[in-house]
Design an enzyme around this catalytic site. Structure first.
Site, PDB file in Angstrom:
ATOM      1  N   TYR A 490       1.056  -0.796  -0.136  1.00  0.00           N
ATOM      2  CA  TYR A 490      -0.159   0.137   0.417  1.00  0.00           C
ATOM      3  C   TYR A 490       1.069   1.459  -0.287  1.00  0.00           C
ATOM      4  CZ  TYR A 490      -4.179   3.114   1.263  1.00  0.00           C
ATOM      5  OH  TYR A 490      -4.967   4.284   1.086  1.00  0.00           O
ATOM      6  N   SER A 570      -6.265   0.998  -4.410  1.00  0.00           N
ATOM      7  CA  SER A 570      -6.574   2.521  -3.723  1.00  0.00           C
ATOM      8  C   SER A 570      -5.326   3.019  -4.365  1.00  0.00           C
ATOM      9  CB  SER A 570      -7.151   2.499  -3.453  1.00  0.00           C
ATOM     10  OG  SER A 570      -7.585   3.948  -2.914  1.00  0.00           O
ATOM     11  N   ASP A 654     -17.253   3.910  -8.327  1.00  0.00           N
ATOM     12  CA  ASP A 654     -16.495   4.463  -7.061  1.00  0.00           C
ATOM     13  C   ASP A 654     -16.384   5.849  -6.754  1.00  0.00           C
ATOM     14  OD1 ASP A 654     -13.883   4.429  -6.124  1.00  0.00           O
ATOM     15  OD2 ASP A 654     -12.833   3.116  -7.024  1.00  0.00           O
ATOM     16  N   HIS A 689     -15.960   1.737  -4.099  1.00  0.00           N
ATOM     17  CA  HIS A 689     -14.481   1.514  -3.409  1.00  0.00           C
ATOM     18  C   HIS A 689     -13.993   0.116  -3.329  1.00  0.00           C
ATOM     19  CE1 HIS A 689     -10.471   3.334  -3.962  1.00  0.00           C
ATOM     20  NE2 HIS A 689     -10.343   3.046  -2.472  1.00  0.00           N
TER      21      HIS A 689
END
Length: 720
Positions: A490, A570, A654, A689
């Site tokens: 991430y 993301s 999203d 999302h």
């Protein structure tokens, strides 16, 4: 690629009339030795749109794909899905993957119970239900009854339960729902005894908690409904409202925010003792102001505790007029301080739990504080009195992640959850007074953790920084470079990726795959310094850390670049997009999911401007513009380069990271890449999302991920 070269390449691309429907080729089938059919990519119209940043022209030929309301965009989505699913349908072992995932997923999952009034509430999914059902029981060991079943909210499973808040006496519940995966919510209030609705449904609520003041009403947050598309238009001015039960939403009182006090994110909550309203206000995802209102004051009013946005600050609990404040002010790894609410300025703060070398988080249960420390990305928990006296260290089952050390002040038992990569989420009952843990609930899974091994290794990034990484694989697997590896990270927004069990990853591991999870900079694993080392002009550190992780896995014989799949969602989607455009031969497969991929325009959609602390913006300065342009995935796809086999994933609802990011990236890749690797985009409809997706939808996506990865790697895990 230099800044000048990027500009030149974009200008050439804008003036060229090359079609995005150029023929594409794919890899050889692992089953038959034949190439599967890949339909021609849909033709993606190019416009001559150009933006000017500090005198520099930047082409944006696919700007029209940002319009999610247009028929042309909808037709493009449909055409792309036809290509993608036609390809996936040809994978001969795709059905076997789905069957194995479905079988693995089919086990009971429960949440820890929480008491409200006379009832203990918890959620349970029997295995393959689209959404977990909320149950309740009179005693913690009593018989359970269905309380709220989100599976009845919609026929197709696209409406989900997004949050619940009970009054202190448990007589009323306000719960929020999400439709189609959107961040916009509706709030419904019911009487928990009769199950009948109380008052009207609140609509157009976004990024909100729900916090009751007695049984009379509650606080919630939202934005004004934007003009144009509710899924992509900017939402900038957050507002905190008070809703009184039995009155129309139009009468709700504005408490904080709006034009008078413009803030992008505002949250309000009432303390457990019902004495204080606590308001947090911020303009980005890091740093916030803190305000407190004492309802017992002669003239209750919101008064500042800390102004400015330089620090993170929140109230953990209150006690006898004192606020217990968790903050990184003067403490990059966080500390807990106490102050009288009547004189709450920072000069009056006194430490209750001081900062240490490890990142701290704090919660309250009963009349005690629980300090959870992140020690090389693994949980250690200590129990303290409200005065900061150390009581004991909490014994955990093994190395891993523990959470849930919170309960109301009158409780004598709390329920915490423990998990790790090979330790399914298990619930323990903890006696707050004597410090003993007792197994409360454990899932029954056809899975033997002794069949797998998890290692934590440390490797050096490009600049010499020592980075931790967890690696999980089947015991006895030969580390000879021949193992397909799923590398996931991430690296942003102070988020820490901790050890946790994933039933989806189990399918990959069962079939000889390796799962690797590096804790790269930009996250919060080592506090503020780790986060700040990956923001704005330090963003390249994040990409370098990820690349170094993959290189380490290759050098140590775990895998090869030809058998590596890189994945992230993301902010992690940005990570994958940047790495694959910087080093196209780094991995065989790329899965950028719901990614932030247009770094010049991300801040113009929905609440994207709030991410500027981590990213900076193209309007901030010429230097920042050039830096963003230098790695923005949409702007760094080069003509004639062989990119990895790619399956971009996004969703049409999203409204956090709008799908236009993924649409434009897919269009650029399909138009410019060379070689045999397929470049597909899988667009979920009636989804957002990621939160609240149905079990069926989640299994379908993991099926397609694994099928795509193994197939293009030339592997068939089910071959005899």
């Amino acid at each position: 690629m230099s800044f000048g070269a990027v500009i030149q390449a974009q200008a050439q691309s804008a003036s060229a009339s090359a079609s995005a429907s150029a023929s594409a080729q794919t890899t050889v089938s692992a089953e038959t030795g034949e190439r599967p059919r890949l339909l021609p990519y849909p033709e993606t119209r190019k416009s001559d749109h150009v933006d000017v940043y500090f005198g520099h022209e930047v082409a944006d030929p696919y700007r029209w794909l940002e319009d999610d309301l247009s028929d042309e965009t909808k037709a493009w989505v449909q055409a792309q899905n036809e290509v993608t699913f036609d390809f996936l349908d040809q994978i001969p072992f795709r059905t076997q993957i789905r069957e194995q995932l479905t079988a693995d997923w089919n086990y009971v999952r429960e949440s820890a119970p929480v008491r409200h009034g006379e009832w203990y509430y918890f959620s349970r999914n029997d295995g393959l239900q689209n959404h977990a059902v909320v149950f309740r029981k009179r005693g913690v060991r009593g018989d359970a009854e269905v309380f709220l079943d989100p599976n009845t909210f919609s026929e197709d499973g696209t409406t989900s339960l997004a949050g619940m808040s009970f009054t202190r006496d448990g007589s009323l519940l306000a719960y929020s729902i999400s439709e189609g995966g959107s961040d916009w919510r509706k709030i419904i209030v019911i009487n928990t005894e009769t199950m009948e609705a109380v008052g009207d449904t609140l609509v157009d609520v976004k990024f909100s908690g729900i916090s009751w003041k007695g049984t009379e009403g509650f606080y919630y947050s939202s934005y004004d409904k934007p003009d144009g598309s509710q899924l992509s238009a900017m939402t900038d001015l957050h507002k905190l409202y008070y809703h009184q039960i039995g009155t129309p939403q139009s009468d709700d009182k504005l408490v904080f925010g709006g034009e008078v006090t413009p803030r992008r994110y505002i949250f309000g909550g009432v303390s457990e003792d019902q004495r204080f309203l606590i308001v947090s206000a911020s303009v980005s995802t890091s740093g916030n102001e803190l305000y407190v209102m004492d309802f017992e004051a002669d003239e209750p009013a919101l008064r500042p505790v800390l102004s400015g946005f330089e620090n993170d600050v929140s109230v953990i609990t209150t006690n006898n007029g004192y606020l217990y404040i968790y903050t990184n002010r003067g403490a990059p790894n966080y500390r807990l301080v106490r102050v009288n609410a009547a004189a709450s300025q920072p000069e009056n703060w006194t430490d209750v739990i001081p900062e240490t070398e490890h990142v701290l988080s704090v919660s309250r249960a009963g009349n005690y504080l629980f300090a959870s420390y992140l020690v090389d990305v693994q949980t250690q928990v200590k129990q303290y009195t409200l005065d900061g006296e150390h009581v004991r260290n909490v014994e955990l089952p093994t190395a891993g992640t523990a959470g849930g050390f919170s309960a109301r002040s009158h409780e004598t038992t709390l329920f915490y959850t423990f998990t790790s990569f090979t330790y399914p989420a298990t619930i323990f009952a903890y006696d707050i007074q004597n410090g003993t843990s007792e197994l409360y609930w454990t899932p029954e899974i056809d899975f033997n953790p002794e069949d797998f091994v998890t290692e934590q290794v440390f490797y050096e990034s490009k600049d010499g920084t020592r980075i931790p990484m967890f690696i999980t694989y089947k015991k006895g697997l030969e580390l000879d470079g021949s193992n397909p590896t799923y590398l996931y990270a991430y690296g942003g927004f102070n988020v820490s990726l901790r050890p946790s069990f994933s039933i989806a990853h189990l399918t990959w591991l069962r079939n000889g795959g390796i799962y690797a999870q590096p804790n790269i900079r930009g996250g919060g694993e080592y506090g503020e310094r780790w986060h700040h080392a990956g923001i704005q002009k330090n963003r390249q550190n994040v990409f370098d850390d990820f690349i170094a992780a993959g290189n380490f896995l290759v050098e140590q014989g775990y895998t090869s670049h030809e058998l590596m799949a890189i994945a992230g969602g993301s902010n992690g989607g940005l990570l994958v997009g940047a790495v694959m455009t910087q080093q196209p031969d780094f991995a065989a497969v790329a899965f950028p999911a719901v990614g932030v991929l247009d770094m010049l325009r991300y801040h113009t959609f929905t609440a994207g401007a709030g991410w500027a602390f981590d990213y900076g913006t193209s309007e901030q300065s010429e230097e920042m513009f050039k830096y963003l342009l230098g790695y923005s995935p949409v702007h760094n796809v080069r003509e004639g380069v062989r990119y990895p086999s790619t399956m971009i994933t996004t969703a049409d609802h999203d409204d956090r990271v709008v799908p236009a990011h993924s649409f434009k990236f897919a269009a650029e890749l399909q138009a410019k890449h060379a070689g045999e690797n397929p470049v597909l985009i899988r667009i979920e409809t009636r989804a957002g999302h990621g939160a609240g997706r149905s079990t069926e939808s989640v299994i379908s996506e993991w099926t397609d991920r694994y099928a795509f990865a193994w197939y293009v790697m030339g592997l068939n895990p089910f071959a005899e």
